[in-house]
Motif scaffolding. Sequence first.
Motif, PDB file in Angstrom:
ATOM      1  N   VAL A 227      21.078 -13.785  54.022  1.00 21.48           N
ATOM      2  CA  VAL A 227      20.866 -12.941  55.206  1.00 21.48           C
ATOM      3  C   VAL A 227      22.142 -12.199  55.616  1.00 21.48           C
ATOM      4  O   VAL A 227      22.070 -11.263  56.411  1.00 21.48           O
ATOM      5  CB  VAL A 227      20.321 -13.767  56.403  1.00 21.48           C
ATOM      6  CG1 VAL A 227      19.007 -14.431  56.033  1.00 21.48           C
ATOM      7  CG2 VAL A 227      21.333 -14.785  56.899  1.00 21.48           C
ATOM      8  N   CYS A 228      23.278 -12.606  55.054  1.00 19.19           N
ATOM      9  CA  CYS A 228      24.539 -11.931  55.370  1.00 19.19           C
ATOM     10  C   CYS A 228      25.039 -11.061  54.213  1.00 19.19           C
ATOM     11  O   CYS A 228      26.181 -10.572  54.238  1.00 19.19           O
ATOM     12  CB  CYS A 228      25.607 -12.961  55.746  1.00 19.19           C
ATOM     13  SG  CYS A 228      25.235 -13.872  57.260  1.00 19.19           S
ATOM     14  N   GLU A 271      12.755 -11.689  49.983  1.00 18.58           N
ATOM     15  CA  GLU A 271      12.266 -10.770  51.008  1.00 18.58           C
ATOM     16  C   GLU A 271      12.758 -11.133  52.410  1.00 18.58           C
ATOM     17  O   GLU A 271      12.734 -10.309  53.317  1.00 18.58           O
ATOM     18  CB  GLU A 271      10.729 -10.758  51.014  1.00 18.58           C
ATOM     19  CG  GLU A 271      10.110 -10.343  49.685  1.00 18.58           C
ATOM     20  CD  GLU A 271      10.510  -8.944  49.281  1.00 18.58           C
ATOM     21  OE1 GLU A 271      10.541  -8.051  50.162  1.00 18.58           O
ATOM     22  OE2 GLU A 271      10.818  -8.732  48.092  1.00 18.58           O
ATOM     23  N   VAL A 272      13.204 -12.381  52.584  1.00 19.45           N
ATOM     24  CA  VAL A 272      13.630 -12.833  53.916  1.00 19.45           C
ATOM     25  C   VAL A 272      15.059 -12.375  54.188  1.00 19.45           C
ATOM     26  O   VAL A 272      15.980 -12.722  53.449  1.00 19.45           O
ATOM     27  CB  VAL A 272      13.524 -14.365  54.048  1.00 19.45           C
ATOM     28  CG1 VAL A 272      13.974 -14.811  55.440  1.00 19.45           C
ATOM     29  CG2 VAL A 272      12.098 -14.834  53.765  1.00 19.45           C
ATOM     30  N   ASP A 277      13.412 -16.323  60.045  1.00 15.62           N
ATOM     31  CA  ASP A 277      12.123 -16.072  59.395  1.00 15.62           C
ATOM     32  C   ASP A 277      11.852 -17.022  58.233  1.00 15.62           C
ATOM     33  O   ASP A 277      10.741 -17.047  57.697  1.00 15.62           O
ATOM     34  CB  ASP A 277      12.054 -14.630  58.886  1.00 15.62           C
ATOM     35  CG  ASP A 277      11.955 -13.616  60.014  1.00 15.62           C
ATOM     36  OD1 ASP A 277      11.516 -14.005  61.119  1.00 15.62           O
ATOM     37  OD2 ASP A 277      12.324 -12.442  59.803  1.00 15.62           O
ATOM     38  N   PHE A 278      12.842 -17.794  57.827  1.00 11.01           N
ATOM     39  CA  PHE A 278      12.639 -18.709  56.701  1.00 11.01           C
ATOM     40  C   PHE A 278      11.655 -19.827  57.056  1.00 11.01           C
ATOM     41  O   PHE A 278      11.636 -20.321  58.193  1.00 11.01           O
ATOM     42  CB  PHE A 278      13.961 -19.353  56.268  1.00 11.01           C
ATOM     43  CG  PHE A 278      14.823 -18.494  55.397  1.00 11.01           C
ATOM     44  CD1 PHE A 278      14.412 -18.129  54.122  1.00 11.01           C
ATOM     45  CD2 PHE A 278      16.067 -18.054  55.850  1.00 11.01           C
ATOM     46  CE1 PHE A 278      15.215 -17.333  53.313  1.00 11.01           C
ATOM     47  CE2 PHE A 278      16.879 -17.261  55.049  1.00 11.01           C
ATOM     48  CZ  PHE A 278      16.449 -16.904  53.776  1.00 11.01           C
ATOM     49  N   ASP A 282       9.537 -20.764  51.537  1.00  9.74           N
ATOM     50  CA  ASP A 282      10.442 -19.755  50.970  1.00  9.74           C
ATOM     51  C   ASP A 282      11.459 -20.364  50.020  1.00  9.74           C
ATOM     52  O   ASP A 282      12.343 -19.656  49.510  1.00  9.74           O
ATOM     53  CB  ASP A 282      11.163 -18.997  52.092  1.00  9.74           C
ATOM     54  CG  ASP A 282      10.219 -18.132  52.903  1.00  9.74           C
ATOM     55  OD1 ASP A 282       9.418 -17.410  52.287  1.00  9.74           O
ATOM     56  OD2 ASP A 282      10.275 -18.193  54.144  1.00  9.74           O
ATOM     57  N   VAL A 283      11.359 -21.672  49.803  1.00  9.54           N
ATOM     58  CA  VAL A 283      12.275 -22.380  48.917  1.00  9.54           C
ATOM     59  C   VAL A 283      11.472 -23.077  47.818  1.00  9.54           C
ATOM     60  O   VAL A 283      10.441 -23.692  48.099  1.00  9.54           O
ATOM     61  CB  VAL A 283      13.103 -23.425  49.697  1.00  9.54           C
ATOM     62  CG1 VAL A 283      14.000 -24.228  48.753  1.00  9.54           C
ATOM     63  CG2 VAL A 283      13.948 -22.750  50.772  1.00  9.54           C
ATOM     64  N   ARG A 284      11.967 -22.972  46.589  1.00  8.44           N
ATOM     65  CA  ARG A 284      11.254 -23.597  45.483  1.00  8.44           C
ATOM     66  C   ARG A 284      12.247 -24.031  44.411  1.00  8.44           C
ATOM     67  O   ARG A 284      13.243 -23.350  44.155  1.00  8.44           O
ATOM     68  CB  ARG A 284      10.258 -22.587  44.904  1.00  8.44           C
ATOM     69  CG  ARG A 284       9.265 -23.167  43.923  1.00  8.44           C
ATOM     70  CD  ARG A 284       8.068 -22.243  43.758  1.00  8.44           C
ATOM     71  NE  ARG A 284       8.420 -20.969  43.115  1.00  8.44           N
ATOM     72  CZ  ARG A 284       8.088 -19.779  43.593  1.00  8.44           C
ATOM     73  NH1 ARG A 284       7.410 -19.679  44.724  1.00  8.44           N
ATOM     74  NH2 ARG A 284       8.432 -18.683  42.951  1.00  8.44           N
TER      75      ARG A 284
END
Length: 301
Positions: A227-228, A271-272, A277-278, A282-284
């Motif tokens: 995100v950064c 996409e996040v 929003d996570f 969203d983690v796999r």
Amino acid sequence: MKEVLSLWQKRETERQENRMSYADKVFINMCRDIIENGTSTEGEKVRPKWEDGTAAYTIKKFGVVNRYDLSKEFPALTLRRTAIKSCVDELLWIWQKKSNNVHELKSHIWDSWADENGSIGKAYGYQMQVKHQYKEGMMDQVDRVLYDLKENPYSRRIMTNLYVHEDLHEMNLYPCAYSMTFNVTKEEGSEQLTLNGILNQRSQDVLTANNWNVCQYAVLLHMFAQVCGMKAGELVHVIADAHIYDRHIPLIEELISREPLPAPKFWLNPEVKDFYDFTPDDVRLEDYETHPQIKNIPVAI
């Protein structure tokens, strides 16, 4: 002929070792060091008790430091499966929801420390949602970290702290993993920044919590980096008191006797772009092959 065979065997051994999960190697070496070189608390005054009321003694090592390069590998054990979605759910419960109520958590890990309303007191997520006055305005600790990573990435003051002494008497348990320090670097010839972090932990039950915490904060570094606009670098895990409980020693011995398997591939939803929003979905971990889980682990309270 013997020299050729010896060279082949050496290269084959190196190839096999390179396929092994690095996290497994770190875990095995740490556990062996604790068992072989640690000190025992047997007979001493200790706080934790087993369910039957007897004292829960440990073998411990002081000042364990483990390093994981997240740019090379995700540090999930293959010796047994680490439930990544449950890890992330708990991580987001603290860092994103900033909650101290177990009713907002899918697992029941914290139930033993919750009151009749589900609260664990002024611990963990509670400290994350407290707003503090900064020159730039009122912010909580998570928002301050995200602000600095975006606006002041080379600051040496990007950190969080859950061990707030004035609130300890209102915590149902004192924080174990209590502080994260973030540090940004840049490789020569690259424009993209690298996000590194140090997780400080005052105490850790190695069997039940070690890889759980490692995976959580590896995910957090990946999330913050994404995100950064950075990439994840090193996670350094500092444990002041790394211990194995007396009733866990046979389980640890079984665990570290297993053959490490290749590390899984880490996937984070690209996409996040906003940390808030996570979700766990969203983690796999892909191609995550593991040995069987160890069941019926006694937990000292």
